[in-house]
Scaffold this active site. Sequence first.
Site, PDB file in Angstrom:
ATOM      1  N   SER A  93      36.893  12.440  22.360  1.00  0.00           N
ATOM      2  CA  SER A  93      36.024  12.112  21.233  1.00  0.00           C
ATOM      3  C   SER A  93      34.698  11.506  21.719  1.00  0.00           C
ATOM      4  O   SER A  93      33.995  12.125  22.512  1.00  0.00           O
ATOM      5  CB  SER A  93      36.764  11.178  20.276  1.00  0.00           C
ATOM      6  N   ASP A 194      40.769  19.523  13.102  1.00  0.00           N
ATOM      7  CA  ASP A 194      40.435  18.163  13.531  1.00  0.00           C
ATOM      8  C   ASP A 194      39.739  17.500  12.359  1.00  0.00           C
ATOM      9  O   ASP A 194      38.704  17.977  11.892  1.00  0.00           O
ATOM     10  CB  ASP A 194      39.529  18.236  14.766  1.00  0.00           C
ATOM     11  N   HIS A 224      42.974  15.481  15.937  1.00  0.00           N
ATOM     12  CA  HIS A 224      41.915  14.911  16.771  1.00  0.00           C
ATOM     13  C   HIS A 224      42.436  14.222  18.042  1.00  0.00           C
ATOM     14  O   HIS A 224      41.938  14.475  19.137  1.00  0.00           O
ATOM     15  CB  HIS A 224      41.086  13.914  15.955  1.00  0.00           C
TER      16      HIS A 224
END
Length: 260
Positions: A93, A194, A224
């Site tokens: 991320s 996601d 995610h």
Amino acid sequence: MPVLPGAEPYRHEGGEVGVLLCHGFTGSPQSLRPWAEFLAERGLTVSLPLLPGHGTRWQDMQLTTWHDWYAEVDRALRELRQRCATVFVFGLSMGGALSLRLAAKHGDAVRGLVLVNPGNKVHGVAAHALPVVRHLVPSANGIASDIAKSGVREIGYDRVPLHAAYSLRQFFRTVDAELPQVTQPVLLLHSPEDHVVPPADSARILGRISSTDVREVLLEQSYHVATLDHDAERIFDESLAFVERLAPGLVGGKGSRSGG
């Protein structure tokens, strides 16, 4: 503030190949701990720092900016470079964006990147209003634990501090401008479904970096936080194969686990 149980940083002293792992926004090292331990067990030197303002309470994060988060991974990379002959950077991320900036700034000091659902932009209808809203409302709903696998929870904040979110928005813009400076080999793994970072972010990153050695992998069974999800083992195996290909003869043997 004391660090939340399970959110502690992790370090393992292994061989000549080092891996720096960068966790995500409002998350903690816990989201990458199984990955870090997998690499440590295979003899790699591993560094998984806790980013400033993370792993305690969301109010602490209000006092930090992207400069603080980047400074911590930059420091960790420099430490690994002193210890190891070859260093890779992995990120989830926002940790993917941190990894990309390290690659852009440090050049050949970073041998390769493994990115999992990397972020490139702050999304949502309120993103454009952050410069103003952050002075009126301290936080918004959290983004932690976007995981398909039942019974698995990410240790992260249940609120998003908006001053920090505004800084994240600035950081993503900074990194986006630097993407053409990234030339290292890249393994990018992302989830088609996601609920935090859309696939468009991965597509933009792949379209803007200058790397020629690039592999894209879809994580069909995960959301995610794929490093804690159904595809975790695939991520671990693919990343190890990536390291072994780029650092032949330097990886091998099992090391013992080490806390930190």
